[in-house]
Design an enzyme around this catalytic site. Structure first.
Site, PDB file in Angstrom:
ATOM      1  N   LYS A 198       0.859  -1.179   0.000  1.00  0.00           N
ATOM      2  CA  LYS A 198       0.000   0.000   0.000  1.00  0.00           C
ATOM      3  C   LYS A 198       0.899   1.234   0.000  1.00  0.00           C
ATOM      4  O   LYS A 198       1.440   1.641   1.020  1.00  0.00           O
ATOM      5  CB  LYS A 198      -0.896   0.004   1.241  1.00  0.00           C
ATOM      6  N   GLY A 251       6.382   5.308   8.629  1.00  0.00           N
ATOM      7  CA  GLY A 251       5.599   6.540   8.593  1.00  0.00           C
ATOM      8  C   GLY A 251       5.601   7.208   9.947  1.00  0.00           C
ATOM      9  O   GLY A 251       6.518   7.028  10.756  1.00  0.00           O
ATOM     10  N   SER A 252       4.555   7.959  10.228  1.00  0.00           N
ATOM     11  CA  SER A 252       4.503   8.746  11.457  1.00  0.00           C
ATOM     12  C   SER A 252       4.254   7.879  12.676  1.00  0.00           C
ATOM     13  O   SER A 252       3.665   6.799  12.593  1.00  0.00           O
ATOM     14  CB  SER A 252       3.397   9.803  11.343  1.00  0.00           C
ATOM     15  N   THR A 253       4.670   8.387  13.818  1.00  0.00           N
ATOM     16  CA  THR A 253       4.476   7.666  15.072  1.00  0.00           C
ATOM     17  C   THR A 253       2.998   7.531  15.411  1.00  0.00           C
ATOM     18  O   THR A 253       2.555   6.487  15.905  1.00  0.00           O
ATOM     19  CB  THR A 253       5.229   8.385  16.205  1.00  0.00           C
ATOM     20  N   GLU A 274       8.446   1.281  11.685  1.00  0.00           N
ATOM     21  CA  GLU A 274       9.540   2.261  11.697  1.00  0.00           C
ATOM     22  C   GLU A 274       8.882   3.616  11.618  1.00  0.00           C
ATOM     23  O   GLU A 274       8.244   3.955  10.622  1.00  0.00           O
ATOM     24  CB  GLU A 274      10.501   2.030  10.521  1.00  0.00           C
ATOM     25  N   CYS A 309      13.147  10.718   7.540  1.00  0.00           N
ATOM     26  CA  CYS A 309      12.918  10.333   8.940  1.00  0.00           C
ATOM     27  C   CYS A 309      14.177  10.488   9.781  1.00  0.00           C
ATOM     28  O   CYS A 309      14.095  10.762  10.979  1.00  0.00           O
ATOM     29  CB  CYS A 309      12.382   8.905   9.025  1.00  0.00           C
ATOM     30  N   GLU A 408       8.426  16.386  15.224  1.00  0.00           N
ATOM     31  CA  GLU A 408       8.930  16.104  13.889  1.00  0.00           C
ATOM     32  C   GLU A 408       8.233  16.997  12.866  1.00  0.00           C
ATOM     33  O   GLU A 408       7.014  16.950  12.735  1.00  0.00           O
ATOM     34  CB  GLU A 408       8.724  14.632  13.525  1.00  0.00           C
TER      35      GLU A 408
END
Length: 505
Positions: A198, A251-253, A274, A309, A408
């Protein structure tokens, strides 16, 4: 789909623009070896950040498409058309896949640049070869990974083998669409799994193209599928699917946390994540080469428009050289100016979309309102092109309580923080919810070792920024996630350990 045929990589803006004019872009999903539109007929516009024009319409997949892809993937796995191939056979096909990626390098680089805005020079020299290298290295390694024998009594044999999980769903980000995909799909496929990829809705085009190249390489239908669409629709459907065995994500946390919840709400699928970073780049006064350190610090925040990142977004500088080093940073950033992404001389391209540009501009305003000193950049530029461009930006007088130092941003915004001792630098560096990467610049071996060992980060670089190859794992500590991409360690994410115990009479 029309794909440009040429023998020479373009060398100027006009050449790349001419090549772009030959492309017919594909926006359909790829399921069970065939292209198809979403079951619900929905599409979304793929808008280029280079100039704001619509590139193509892309399938907006949902639950029905996830069900179809998972069924195809499961069927292929159970039939063994891929999972039961000898590792040497899977290796040969994956190497062919890597060869095709290199053969179509100009086309793939062009898709990457048009889709998410990175400079064509970087897409061609970094993203394409890194993607092919990840797939080839992983393929070469798969027939060299052995099982184990347990230390058993003399009349027993305990065999420990690694077996493919089954169906793997991989959700990847928009900043390095091909590289991040290759880090997931290469070990998942090499170990015999079926994969559903995806891609981000912000950069789906190269993933769709990779699926066709995978089929051309010899990967059987159903083994590698691509579902473009949004996280809250098809991404959620895959994360909650009861027949997906493993979910991998970069991607994002915040999204990573939600995916963990979905895994728990469904079938306790294995989840490898990650996530974000706010990486400290620590420069001591005895750094062996301050100009080199400044050049790499500039690259660490400006490369890929800061949409990285591991971006060195917190620059920790020893107070005795702080003023001098900021001057060196500003000088180094002169080589990182926004320009047309299809111009091979451009080093800073476009921000991926309007929402991300607005986020970066908002954080620049936050930094000023928090009392940080803007010493470089901070402006949107090249608005007349219709594209999305912002200057690399440097703030001085920053501390960890400021949002620009703790949150971030995912853009070219650098926060400079002073320190006086190694202990203080370690404290500042570790004072973050993230722990993805870090760097230390010093001529003192003891300092390098003790500081690196104390840093809570998955990767630490000494006297350079951003290093390592496929032989070393990549991933973070704390809320940077538990993902471990690259190296032989990646195989562990996509396999289950089975103990087979034989008792001899």
């Amino acid at each position: 789909m029309k794909h440009p045929e040429h023998s020479t990589t373009p060398t100027d803006l006009a050449g790349w623009q001419a090549l772009a004019g030959q492309l017919t872009l594909e926006g359909r999903a790829y399921v069970n070896g065939a292209r198809q539109w979403a079951d619900n007929g929905e599409t979304f516009a793929c808008i280029s950040p280079v100039d704001g024009r619509e590139l193509t319409q892309v399938a907006s997949c949902g639950q029905a498409d996830a069900d179809l892809a998972v069924t195809a993937a499961r069927d292929a796995f159970e039939r063994g058309v891929w999972s039961r191939l000898a590792p040497t056979r899977r290796k040969a096909i994956l190497i062919r896949f890597a060869d095709l990626i290199e053969a179509h390098g100009d086309e793939l680089a062009l898709l990457e640049t048009l889709d998410m805005g990175k400079p064509i020079a970087h897409a061609r020299s970094v993203d394409v070869p890194a993607t092919a290298r990840a797939i080839r290295w992983t393929a070469e390694a798969i027939d060299k990974v052995y099982g184990e024998l347990a230390p058993t009594p003399h009349n027993q044999i305990g065999m420990i083998t690694r077996e493919a999980m089954g169906v793997v769903a991989a959700i990847v980000p928009w900043n390095f669409p091909m590289i991040m995909a290759s880090w997931k799909i290469a070990p998942a496929l090499a170990t015999g799994n079926s994969v559903i990829l995806k891609p981000s809705e912000k950069s789906p085009l190269t993933a769709i193209r990779l699926a066709a190249l995978a089929t051309e390489a010899g990967i059987p239908a159903g083994v590698f599928n691509v579902l473009p669409g949004f996280g809250h629709t098809v991404g959620k459907a895959l994360a909650l699917h009861m027949d997906v065995d493993c979910l991998v994500f970069t991607g994002s946390t915040n999204v990573a946390k939600q995916l963990m919840i979905y895994a728990g709400q469904s079938n306790m699928k294995r989840v490898w994540l990650e996530a974000g970073g706010k990486s400290p780049n620590i420069v001591f006064a005895d750094a062996p080469d301050l100009k080199k350190a400044a050049a790499e610090a500039a690259s660490a925040i400006a490369f890929n428009q800061g949409e990285v990142c591991t971006a060195g977004s917190r620059l920790l500088v020893e107070e005795s050289i702080r003023s001098e080093f900021i001057g060196l940073i500003r000088e180094a950033l002169k080589t990182w100016r926004p320009g047309h992404p299809l111009d091979p001389t451009t080093t800073c391209g476009a921000i991926v979309d309007q929402a991300q540009l607005d986020r970066i501009i908002e954080y620049i305003g936050i930094g000023q309102s928090e009392g940080a000193t803007l010493v470089e950049g901070g402006q949107r530029v090249m608005e007349n092109t219709g594209g999305l461009f912002v200057q690399p930006t440097v703030f001085d007088g920053v501390n960890n309580r400021m949002r620009i130092a703790s949150e971030e941003i995912f853009g070219p915004v650098l926060s400079v923080i002073g320190f006086t001792t190694a202990e203080e630098a370690i404290t500042i560096a570790n004072d973050s919810i993230y722990g993805l990467a870090a760097a230390v610049w010093t001529s003192n071996l003891n300092t390098a070792h003790t500081v690196a060992k104390a840093l809570r980060a998955g990767s630490v670089w000494i006297n350079h920024y951003d290093g390592g190859d496929m032989t070393a794992p990549f991933g973070g500590f704390k809320q940077s996630g538990n993902g471990r991409d690259k190296s032989l360690h990646a195989f562990d994410k996509y396999t289950e350990l089975k103990a087979t115990w034989l008792v001899l009479e």
